[in-house]
Design a protein around this motif. Sequence first.
Motif, mmCIF file in Angstrom:
data_model
loop_
_atom_site.group_PDB
_atom_site.id
_atom_site.type_symbol
_atom_site.label_atom_id
_atom_site.label_comp_id
_atom_site.label_asym_id
_atom_site.label_seq_id
_atom_site.Cartn_x
_atom_site.Cartn_y
_atom_site.Cartn_z
ATOM 1 N N GLY A 125 0.863 -1.193 -0.125
ATOM 2 C CA GLY A 125 0.001 -0.044 -0.142
ATOM 3 C C GLY A 125 0.936 1.130 -0.115
ATOM 4 O O GLY A 125 2.241 1.013 -0.054
ATOM 5 N N PRO A 126 0.153 2.527 0.153
ATOM 6 C CA PRO A 126 1.064 3.708 -0.007
ATOM 7 C C PRO A 126 2.225 3.645 1.014
ATOM 8 O O PRO A 126 1.829 3.193 2.098
ATOM 9 C CB PRO A 126 0.181 4.842 0.225
ATOM 10 N N ALA A 127 3.349 4.076 0.599
ATOM 11 C CA ALA A 127 4.411 4.085 1.550
ATOM 12 C C ALA A 127 4.214 4.861 2.795
ATOM 13 O O ALA A 127 3.869 5.980 2.995
ATOM 14 C CB ALA A 127 5.809 4.576 0.729
ATOM 15 N N GLU A 128 4.676 4.323 4.015
ATOM 16 C CA GLU A 128 4.458 5.039 5.339
ATOM 17 C C GLU A 128 5.748 5.569 6.086
ATOM 18 O O GLU A 128 5.875 6.190 6.973
ATOM 19 C CB GLU A 128 3.856 4.081 6.197
ATOM 20 N N GLU A 129 6.883 5.284 5.091
ATOM 21 C CA GLU A 129 8.138 5.605 5.746
ATOM 22 C C GLU A 129 8.236 7.146 5.741
ATOM 23 O O GLU A 129 8.079 7.821 4.670
ATOM 24 C CB GLU A 129 9.277 5.167 4.737
ATOM 25 N N PRO A 130 8.578 7.806 6.899
ATOM 26 C CA PRO A 130 8.793 9.068 7.063
ATOM 27 C C PRO A 130 10.187 9.610 6.390
ATOM 28 O O PRO A 130 11.187 9.249 6.790
ATOM 29 C CB PRO A 130 8.979 9.456 8.401
ATOM 30 N N LYS A 131 9.845 10.293 5.329
ATOM 31 C CA LYS A 131 11.035 10.871 4.618
ATOM 32 C C LYS A 131 11.265 12.510 4.766
ATOM 33 O O LYS A 131 11.358 13.061 5.589
ATOM 34 C CB LYS A 131 11.287 10.429 3.413
ATOM 35 N N ALA A 132 10.436 13.053 3.436
ATOM 36 C CA ALA A 132 10.390 14.328 3.309
ATOM 37 C C ALA A 132 9.351 15.301 4.346
ATOM 38 O O ALA A 132 8.437 14.338 4.729
ATOM 39 C CB ALA A 132 10.204 14.607 2.062
ATOM 40 N N ASN A 133 9.705 16.187 4.807
ATOM 41 C CA ASN A 133 8.776 16.968 5.821
ATOM 42 C C ASN A 133 8.089 18.140 4.917
ATOM 43 O O ASN A 133 7.208 18.707 5.553
ATOM 44 C CB ASN A 133 9.444 17.483 6.701
ATOM 45 N N GLY A 134 8.183 18.201 3.620
ATOM 46 C CA GLY A 134 7.588 19.438 2.884
ATOM 47 C C GLY A 134 8.211 19.433 1.745
ATOM 48 O O GLY A 134 9.419 18.731 1.320
ATOM 49 N N LEU A 135 7.653 20.304 0.621
ATOM 50 C CA LEU A 135 8.110 20.873 -0.570
ATOM 51 C C LEU A 135 8.886 22.007 -0.455
ATOM 52 O O LEU A 135 8.529 23.113 0.405
ATOM 53 C CB LEU A 135 6.810 20.775 -1.591
ATOM 54 N N LEU A 136 9.889 22.384 -1.407
ATOM 55 C CA LEU A 136 10.635 23.427 -1.407
ATOM 56 C C LEU A 136 10.668 23.927 -2.843
ATOM 57 O O LEU A 136 11.149 22.914 -3.611
ATOM 58 C CB LEU A 136 12.075 23.146 -0.758
ATOM 59 N N GLY A 137 10.540 25.363 -3.085
ATOM 60 C CA GLY A 137 11.013 25.950 -4.232
ATOM 61 C C GLY A 137 9.834 25.793 -5.398
ATOM 62 O O GLY A 137 8.736 25.616 -4.927
ATOM 63 N N GLN A 138 10.155 25.738 -6.687
ATOM 64 C CA GLN A 138 9.099 25.739 -7.860
ATOM 65 C C GLN A 138 8.183 24.876 -7.736
ATOM 66 O O GLN A 138 6.961 24.866 -8.155
ATOM 67 C CB GLN A 138 10.080 25.617 -8.996
ATOM 68 N N VAL A 139 8.577 23.652 -7.028
ATOM 69 C CA VAL A 139 7.542 22.358 -7.154
ATOM 70 C C VAL A 139 6.229 22.962 -6.476
ATOM 71 O O VAL A 139 5.103 22.424 -6.636
ATOM 72 C CB VAL A 139 8.098 21.178 -6.487
ATOM 73 N N VAL A 140 6.383 23.811 -5.554
ATOM 74 C CA VAL A 140 5.125 24.447 -4.674
ATOM 75 C C VAL A 140 4.136 25.174 -5.717
ATOM 76 O O VAL A 140 3.104 25.159 -5.552
ATOM 77 C CB VAL A 140 5.358 25.236 -3.646
ATOM 78 N N LYS A 141 4.950 26.019 -6.710
ATOM 79 C CA LYS A 141 3.979 26.483 -7.880
ATOM 80 C C LYS A 141 3.367 25.489 -8.493
ATOM 81 O O LYS A 141 2.510 25.558 -9.102
ATOM 82 C CB LYS A 141 4.864 27.470 -8.591
ATOM 83 N N LEU A 142 4.225 24.401 -8.798
ATOM 84 C CA LEU A 142 3.742 23.348 -9.614
ATOM 85 C C LEU A 142 2.484 22.717 -9.330
ATOM 86 O O LEU A 142 1.448 22.563 -9.849
ATOM 87 C CB LEU A 142 4.904 22.475 -9.951
ATOM 88 N N VAL A 143 2.287 22.350 -7.747
ATOM 89 C CA VAL A 143 1.255 21.758 -7.409
ATOM 90 C C VAL A 143 0.150 22.632 -7.123
ATOM 91 O O VAL A 143 -1.090 22.448 -7.387
ATOM 92 C CB VAL A 143 1.715 21.173 -5.849
ATOM 93 N N GLU A 144 0.340 23.918 -7.144
ATOM 94 C CA GLU A 144 -0.873 25.206 -7.247
ATOM 95 C C GLU A 144 -1.262 25.069 -8.380
ATOM 96 O O GLU A 144 -2.347 25.055 -8.909
ATOM 97 C CB GLU A 144 -0.287 26.477 -6.860
ATOM 98 N N ARG A 145 -0.317 24.880 -9.579
ATOM 99 C CA ARG A 145 -0.803 24.955 -11.064
ATOM 100 C C ARG A 145 -1.497 23.784 -11.455
ATOM 101 O O ARG A 145 -1.862 23.552 -12.533
ATOM 102 C CB ARG A 145 0.382 25.284 -11.954
ATOM 103 N N ARG A 146 -1.394 22.849 -10.611
ATOM 104 C CA ARG A 146 -2.224 21.640 -10.983
ATOM 105 C C ARG A 146 -3.557 21.315 -10.126
ATOM 106 O O ARG A 146 -4.021 20.421 -9.955
ATOM 107 C CB ARG A 146 -1.222 20.421 -10.886
ATOM 108 N N GLY A 147 -3.752 22.271 -9.141
ATOM 109 C CA GLY A 147 -4.936 22.282 -8.370
ATOM 110 C C GLY A 147 -4.898 21.519 -7.342
ATOM 111 O O GLY A 147 -5.720 21.109 -6.575
ATOM 112 N N LEU A 148 -3.612 20.997 -6.737
ATOM 113 C CA LEU A 148 -3.201 20.336 -5.840
ATOM 114 C C LEU A 148 -2.785 21.156 -4.599
ATOM 115 O O LEU A 148 -2.612 20.201 -3.467
ATOM 116 C CB LEU A 148 -2.090 19.351 -6.052
ATOM 117 N N TYR A 149 -2.687 22.249 -4.450
ATOM 118 C CA TYR A 149 -2.265 23.069 -3.272
ATOM 119 C C TYR A 149 -3.214 22.974 -2.243
ATOM 120 O O TYR A 149 -2.545 22.980 -0.988
ATOM 121 C CB TYR A 149 -2.045 24.684 -3.786
ATOM 122 N N GLU A 150 -4.485 23.067 -2.307
ATOM 123 C CA GLU A 150 -5.305 23.199 -1.381
ATOM 124 C C GLU A 150 -5.331 21.677 -0.486
ATOM 125 O O GLU A 150 -5.147 21.490 0.603
ATOM 126 C CB GLU A 150 -6.802 23.490 -1.736
#
Length: 518
Positions: free
Chosen positions: A36-61
């Motif tokens: 099933g979906p990975a539970e391993e704790p790795k990243a704590n967040g997104l940094l940089g241009q990818v934040v704009k990317l997720v906004e531009r795909r309607g995923l930010y909210e």
Amino acid sequence: MDADVVIIGAGPNGLMLACELGLAGLAPVVLEALPGPAEEPKANGLLGQVVKLVERRGLYERIAGDPGPPRPTPSFPFAAMPLDLHRLDDNPVHTLAIPQPQLVRILADRAAELGARFRWGHAMTGLAQDADAVTVDVTGPDGPYRMAARYLAGADGGHSVTRKQCGIGFPGVSYDRSMLRWAHVSVPADRVDAATGGLDVPGYGIVPPFLAQRTEHGGFTYAPLPGRPPIIATTELDQPVTDAPMTLAELRDSIRRVLGADVPVGPPDGDGPHLLRRRVGGSNRRAERFRDGRVFLLGDAAHVDAAGGQGLNQGMQDAANLGWKLAAALRGDAPDGLLDTYDTERQLAARRVTMYAQALAALLAPGDDVTALRALFGELLGDRDTVRRLAGLTAGTDVRYDMGAPGPHPLTGYSAPDLDLRTGTGPVRLADLTRTARPLLLDLSGHGTLAAAMADWADRVDVLTATTTSDVTGLLLRPDCYVAWATSAPEPSEQDLAGLRDAAVRWFGVPVAGAVAP
Ligand SMILES: Cc1cc2nc3c(=O)[nH]c(=O)nc-3n(C[C@H](O)[C@H](O)[C@H](O)COP(=O)(O)OP(=O)(O)OC[C@H]3O[C@@H](n4cnc5c(N)ncnc54)[C@H](O)[C@@H]3O)c2cc1C
């Protein structure tokens, strides 16, 4: 043929690719070795241009829990030195806190909504390809089987089976001297500085939140992420390696060695799962090539870097770069060489991250000479242009693709800026126009000549006629939101219009007479 595209790995980057392909009307098969979906704790967040990317795909909210738009962060560390980003009028550094397992679930849900077909507990064990297809050996819960797809995307992490099966080298360096320890903790309330939100460490001073500290003995970070217990992390060199479970006492000892002062960390408040981990070493490695015939590498399978925060900024943008190109190839309207640009463009981006990671490692190392270099760097950071340059490197917004035309406009090749756009019905956000991941022409010329020039691409290129206060009068965006062509000419000339058409042919293929919008 079992699928147009098979994606190996349901980590965040494979899932982002599944979303991109879904937006293009494809239904990729996603093979994931885990049940099933990975539970391993790795990243704590997104940094940089990818934040704009997720906004531009309607995923930010979905990710942020608020409608946005994302706001740039006023300060961010560069090698444990603060970048005063609030001094920039075009600050590109965005951050978005989210634990990786939560991000994986959100992306998996979105990909499923868009038609991706998941096979949890199915591991790819081998692959072969010919001119028409990739054949994949899979071991699933009911035993081994074989499937075929037109293309394969290997998003199977740093130890990528895909990469190894294709015989693609993974040169670079691995460090085995450094040990990272990190944990969710609690700290006594009177140790939190009310004015700054930092950590008051008697004998050391105030440690500002999220601003890594570098001492002669290692690194220390205090990260009070919203809605969760704070994380404290240390890095040290040449620590004894052990298999014993990590403990808070071990973290506290490490803090004492790094800072020369004590922080009385306790167990975190609230329900878990909570972090309490150590990790030895790290790598800066990049695959020799990101394409091998019908096989593509993305995410950690293509590149790993020891610098925090860059894995998803790179990998999710790999996905946005690759998705629309694969879709065009499968539809049959991809111009010659389009798929090859994936390697060229994303290698360019990955090289920048390698430089970033190695520069950080050098500036964080112990030694008087490094301390002197840091003092010099600190002086340079007083210069706004230096801050702007490092901000672009940190955010990945300084990546400029070759769009093929000579003498390009200053915006061409970069990810599109958020222009203020206005139509007859009011203001429009670019992020609301790019959710479909289709090519987009913004005709801001005021007389619609650019829009008219795109008529033959009506089946492929969306058009918005709008006004803006910026001096830009036309922008042609690829689905990954990179600017394929731009102009600031108030009256587009025949030469401008020819440049626009050339860009459309170069990226979206030759037009079909009588094309109509879908
Ligand atoms: C401690 C830590 C902290 C980090 N912090 C950050 C951060 O703050 N920000 C950031 O951007 N990045 C961070 N990173 C990096 C980030 O976690 C990775 O870049 C990211 O996980 C890469 O995603 P991926 O989808 O490429 O690969 P992975 O997340 O590794 O996913 C690959 C998937 O492929 C599956 N798989 C592997 N082989 C096969 C096979 N043969 N068949 C089928 N499935 C297979 C695996 O089970 C896995 O689910 C951190 C990493 C670590 C370890």
